[in-house]
Design an enzyme around this catalytic site. Structure first.
Site, PDB file in Angstrom:
ATOM      1  N   GLU A 171       0.399  -1.234  -0.376  1.00  0.00           N
ATOM      2  CA  GLU A 171       0.141  -0.123  -0.005  1.00  0.00           C
ATOM      3  C   GLU A 171       0.975   1.205  -0.218  1.00  0.00           C
ATOM      4  O   GLU A 171       0.501   2.129   0.901  1.00  0.00           O
ATOM      5  CB  GLU A 171      -1.321  -0.190   0.998  1.00  0.00           C
ATOM      6  CG  GLU A 171      -1.087  -1.133   1.506  1.00  0.00           C
ATOM      7  CD  GLU A 171      -2.878  -1.271   2.324  1.00  0.00           C
ATOM      8  OE1 GLU A 171      -2.774  -0.733   3.332  1.00  0.00           O
ATOM      9  OE2 GLU A 171      -3.683  -2.030   2.328  1.00  0.00           O
ATOM     10  N   ASN A 212       1.385  -5.061  -3.356  1.00  0.00           N
ATOM     11  CA  ASN A 212       0.162  -5.059  -2.667  1.00  0.00           C
ATOM     12  C   ASN A 212      -0.422  -4.631  -2.382  1.00  0.00           C
ATOM     13  O   ASN A 212      -0.019  -3.349  -1.992  1.00  0.00           O
ATOM     14  CB  ASN A 212       0.265  -6.689  -1.861  1.00  0.00           C
ATOM     15  CG  ASN A 212      -0.980  -6.880  -1.884  1.00  0.00           C
ATOM     16  OD1 ASN A 212      -1.349  -7.918  -2.527  1.00  0.00           O
ATOM     17  ND2 ASN A 212      -1.635  -6.755  -0.088  1.00  0.00           N
ATOM     18  N   HIS A 249     -10.523  -6.016  -2.249  1.00  0.00           N
ATOM     19  CA  HIS A 249     -11.812  -5.598  -1.300  1.00  0.00           C
ATOM     20  C   HIS A 249     -12.657  -4.910  -2.334  1.00  0.00           C
ATOM     21  O   HIS A 249     -12.842  -3.781  -2.660  1.00  0.00           O
ATOM     22  CB  HIS A 249     -11.076  -5.328  -0.328  1.00  0.00           C
ATOM     23  CG  HIS A 249     -10.164  -5.591   0.960  1.00  0.00           C
ATOM     24  ND1 HIS A 249      -9.993  -6.794   1.123  1.00  0.00           N
ATOM     25  CD2 HIS A 249      -8.587  -4.904   0.949  1.00  0.00           C
ATOM     26  CE1 HIS A 249      -9.367  -6.986   1.549  1.00  0.00           C
ATOM     27  NE2 HIS A 249      -7.970  -6.223   1.404  1.00  0.00           N
ATOM     28  N   GLU A 278      -6.572 -10.806  -1.285  1.00  0.00           N
ATOM     29  CA  GLU A 278      -7.171 -10.079   0.054  1.00  0.00           C
ATOM     30  C   GLU A 278      -8.694 -10.197  -0.059  1.00  0.00           C
ATOM     31  O   GLU A 278      -9.065  -9.650  -0.199  1.00  0.00           O
ATOM     32  CB  GLU A 278      -6.567  -8.724   0.645  1.00  0.00           C
ATOM     33  CG  GLU A 278      -5.366  -9.332   1.015  1.00  0.00           C
ATOM     34  CD  GLU A 278      -4.890  -7.385   1.814  1.00  0.00           C
ATOM     35  OE1 GLU A 278      -6.212  -6.813   2.544  1.00  0.00           O
ATOM     36  OE2 GLU A 278      -3.498  -7.128   1.671  1.00  0.00           O
ATOM     37  N   ASP A 280     -12.216 -10.099  -0.969  1.00  0.00           N
ATOM     38  CA  ASP A 280     -13.361 -10.313   0.263  1.00  0.00           C
ATOM     39  C   ASP A 280     -14.416  -9.575  -0.798  1.00  0.00           C
ATOM     40  O   ASP A 280     -13.785  -8.033  -1.478  1.00  0.00           O
ATOM     41  CB  ASP A 280     -13.491  -9.666   1.831  1.00  0.00           C
ATOM     42  CG  ASP A 280     -12.787  -8.602   2.014  1.00  0.00           C
ATOM     43  OD1 ASP A 280     -12.694  -7.442   1.045  1.00  0.00           O
ATOM     44  OD2 ASP A 280     -11.935  -8.428   2.588  1.00  0.00           O
TER      45      ASP A 280
HETATM   46  O1  G2I Z   1      -7.845  -3.173   6.416  1.00  0.00           O
HETATM   47  C1  G2I Z   1      -7.724  -4.980   5.665  1.00  0.00           C
HETATM   48  C2  G2I Z   1      -6.361  -5.197   5.253  1.00  0.00           C
HETATM   49  C3  G2I Z   1      -5.912  -4.351   4.042  1.00  0.00           C
HETATM   50  N1  G2I Z   1      -5.116  -4.641   3.252  1.00  0.00           N
HETATM   51  C4  G2I Z   1      -3.468  -4.647   4.209  1.00  0.00           C
HETATM   52  C5  G2I Z   1      -3.884  -6.060   5.028  1.00  0.00           C
HETATM   53  O2  G2I Z   1      -3.525  -5.878   6.356  1.00  0.00           O
HETATM   54  C6  G2I Z   1      -5.790  -5.440   6.152  1.00  0.00           C
HETATM   55  O3  G2I Z   1      -5.750  -6.180   6.988  1.00  0.00           O
HETATM   56  C7  G2I Z   1      -6.063  -5.782   7.938  1.00  0.00           C
HETATM   57  C8  G2I Z   1      -6.359  -7.001   8.905  1.00  0.00           C
HETATM   58  O4  G2I Z   1      -7.404  -7.754   8.875  1.00  0.00           O
HETATM   59  C9  G2I Z   1      -7.359  -6.464  10.361  1.00  0.00           C
HETATM   60  O5  G2I Z   1      -7.466  -7.402  11.481  1.00  0.00           O
HETATM   61  O6  G2I Z   1      -5.591  -4.467   8.331  1.00  0.00           O
HETATM   62  C10 G2I Z   1      -6.172  -4.163  10.548  1.00  0.00           C
HETATM   63  C11 G2I Z   1      -5.210  -3.432  10.438  1.00  0.00           C
HETATM   64  O7  G2I Z   1      -4.279  -2.297   9.470  1.00  0.00           O
HETATM   65  C12 G2I Z   1      -6.169  -5.108  11.397  1.00  0.00           C
HETATM   66  O8  G2I Z   1      -6.883  -4.983  11.919  1.00  0.00           O
HETATM   67  C13 G2I Z   1      -6.129  -4.547  13.223  1.00  0.00           C
HETATM   68  C14 G2I Z   1      -6.844  -3.348  14.491  1.00  0.00           C
HETATM   69  O9  G2I Z   1      -6.668  -2.572  13.480  1.00  0.00           O
HETATM   70  C15 G2I Z   1      -6.203  -3.927  15.907  1.00  0.00           C
HETATM   71  O10 G2I Z   1      -6.571  -3.091  16.866  1.00  0.00           O
HETATM   72  C16 G2I Z   1      -6.413  -5.603  16.419  1.00  0.00           C
HETATM   73  O11 G2I Z   1      -5.794  -5.081  17.530  1.00  0.00           O
HETATM   74  O12 G2I Z   1      -6.654  -6.203  13.671  1.00  0.00           O
HETATM   75  C17 G2I Z   1      -5.823  -6.439  14.716  1.00  0.00           C
HETATM   76  C18 G2I Z   1      -5.511  -8.003  15.808  1.00  0.00           C
HETATM   77  O13 G2I Z   1      -7.322  -8.337  15.898  1.00  0.00           O
END
Ligand code: G2I
Length: 485
Positions: A171, A212, A249, A278, A280
């Site tokens: 990103e 990515n 997404h 990714e 969805d």
């Molecule tokens: O945002 C969706 C995805 C976009 N592309 C990059 C990916 O790495 C990203 O994944 C998401 C995860 O699915 C989330 O799970 O990235 C987020 C963070 O930018 C993740 O969220 C985080 C929360 O912000 C935190 O508060 C939490 O502690 O997930 C953490 C673990 O549950």
């Protein structure tokens, strides 16, 4: 090159049309240059992973390690998928919570689960402006650049041989204008992305290295064009990039575009693999199901589309749970989207998958086929006699960390153009060069010499070219000699 393994449960159904599968062999984590095209008897897979494998692809999911104790979750994971991505556990904040203190407890658990169940692993992500540990916020400039290089080196080395593809940089482009996104990493200099890729290649030469991003699915969008131009430039200059990940997404604000296949194909035509990383799709019922089917068909139509990863298993596992964007409902039941995905996989592609180049040889040491713009040949003919020694100078810039370093060397021609050059330096005792790019090195310790490669042999008067090397121990400093000819 992909190892394609049909796995998962389920009987196969005989079909009349023969299909071609591409099988390669992995040894010790590195792809061996043996590719066998096998005409298989046709069959229809009954799981996502098995069906994708029949098409020479993988089907993966993001996994949250803390859900590996959920029996429903693990049951679906092990039955349906043959690739996993750590949803959060390989990110910078998770793997290096304090500077130079690495923590692989969760990520190692995921890799162990994958290996025990015949799945491969996508690494996500080495360098990203989000989910950085707090300590990086206090760094900038060379200190942050060094920290990034150290992070990539340490993490990619830890997982060496276990990663199918790394999201090296995630990103990095702005959503609106097709330029780079502002971030602390971007402010270390525009070359941070290529430094990240070279560093990852040096650490794990067997992994495919991907850029990515999201909102890069629609061919007409400025962001798509910005990333495309970067990949084109990297390929032209020999920066080691193997693949581009399309997060995909999709929702009403960022819908599945009708030109998605065009986008995938245009990137593939640059000489990189493409992966849907990714996926969805928010929505429900037949509308959602149709879009899932279309995405699968688009990937199968592009020979270099290696595989598809969905960003979670059940709707309730999604980062966008309220949009019910996944293939299984909150109870783990297959949705209509699952069925259309499986059907699209089993229908096959219009283009059989082809093999991609083996990744055993680190391309960092392979000269690009075209000259980089900074070393464009001089407009005047090169001199027939080489200029005298001393007609060039070399300066070093180094990223040093505990036990290792990366040094970049800038060669500057004097008043005459260079038609060949070499740079010599003495390494501190106990140090050694492990890898070089854009130059041929001789000697690994003591006095080491780096000679130009073909594409950067000529440097115009006053012009510059750069090469680099990585090593163990302490980086060289002090006197460097540059010799023309
Ligand atoms: O945002 C969706 C995805 C976009 N592309 C990059 C990916 O790495 C990203 O994944 C998401 C995860 O699915 C989330 O799970 O990235 C987020 C963070 O930018 C993740 O969220 C985080 C929360 O912000 C935190 O508060 C939490 O502690 O997930 C953490 C673990 O549950």
């Amino acid at each position: 090159m992909d190892k394609v393994l049909a796995r998962g449960s389920g009987s196969t159904t005989a079909r009349s049309r023969p299909r071609t599968a591409v099988v390669s062999i992995l040894a010790g984590g590195a792809a061996v240059a043996a590719t066998i095209a096998v005409a298989t008897s046709a069959s229809a897979g009954t799981t996502l992973g098995t069906s994708a494998a029949e098409q020479g692809r993988y089907f993966g999911t993001a996994v949250a390690v803390n859900k590996l104790s959920d029996a429903t979750y693990v049951g679906i994971l092990n039955r349906e998928f043959n690739m996993v991505t750590a949803e959060n556990e390989m990110k910078w904040d998770a793997t290096e919570p304090s500077q130079n203190q690495f923590n692989y407890s969760s990520s190692d658990r995921l890799v162990a689960h994958a290996q025990a169940n015949g799945m491969r692993v996508r690494g996500h992500a080495l360098a990203w402006h989000q989910q950085q540990p707090g300590w990086t916020q206090g760094l900038s400039g060379t200190a942050l650049r060094n920290a990034m290089v150290n992070h990539i080196t340490q993490v990619a080395t830890h997982f060496k041989g276990k990663i199918h593809s790394w999201d090296v940089v995630n990103e990095a482009f702005d959503d609106g204008n097709g330029g780079r996104r502002d971030s602390n990493l971007q402010r270390t200099g525009n070359d941070w992305i290529e430094v990240a890729f070279r560093t990852a290649r040096a650490a794990d030469p067997g992994a495919k290295l991907c850029y990515n991003d999201y909102n890069t699915d629609n061919w007409t969008w400025a962001k798509t064009q910005g990333v495309y131009n970067m990949v084109k430039d990297f390929k032209a200059r020999g920066v080691p990039i193997d693949c581009v990940g399309f997060q995909s997404h999709f929702n009403s604000g960022s819908p599945y575009p009708g030109n998605y296949r065009t986008t995938l194909q245009n990137f593939a035509d640059l000489g990189v693999d493409v992966q849907i990383t990714e996926l969805d799709i928010e929505g429900s019922g037949s509308t959602q199901a149709t879009t899932y089917g279309n995405v699968v068909k688009d990937c199968l139509a592009v020979a270099r589309c290696n595989g598809i990863t969905v960003w979670g298993i059940r709707d309730s596992d999604s980062w966008r749970a309220s949009g019910t964007p996944l293939l299984f409902d909150g109870n783990g039941n297959k949705k209509a989207a699952y069925t259309s995905t499986l059907n699209a996989l089993n229908a096959g592609g219009t283009t059989p998958p082809t093999t991609t180049p083996p990744t055993t040889t680190p391309p960092t040491t392979t000269p690009p086929t075209t000259a980089p713009p900074t070393t464009a040949p001089p407009t005047t003919a090169p001199p027939t006699t080489p200029p005298p020694a001393g007609a060039c100078t070399a300066t070093l810039s180094t990223n040093q960390w505990q036990g290792g370093f990366v040094t970049n060397v800038r060669v500057t021609a004097g008043g005459s153009p260079l038609n060949g050059w070499s740079v010599s330096l003495t390494l501190p005792s106990g140090s050694a060069v492990t890898n070089a790019w854009s130059a041929q090195s001789s000697g690994t310790n003591g006095l080491v010499t780096f000679r130009n490669v073909d594409y950067n042999r000529q440097v115009p008067a006053g012009g510059t070219t750069e090469f680099g090397f990585q090593g163990t121990g302490t980086a060289p400093s002090g006197t460097v000699s540059c010799t023309a000819g």
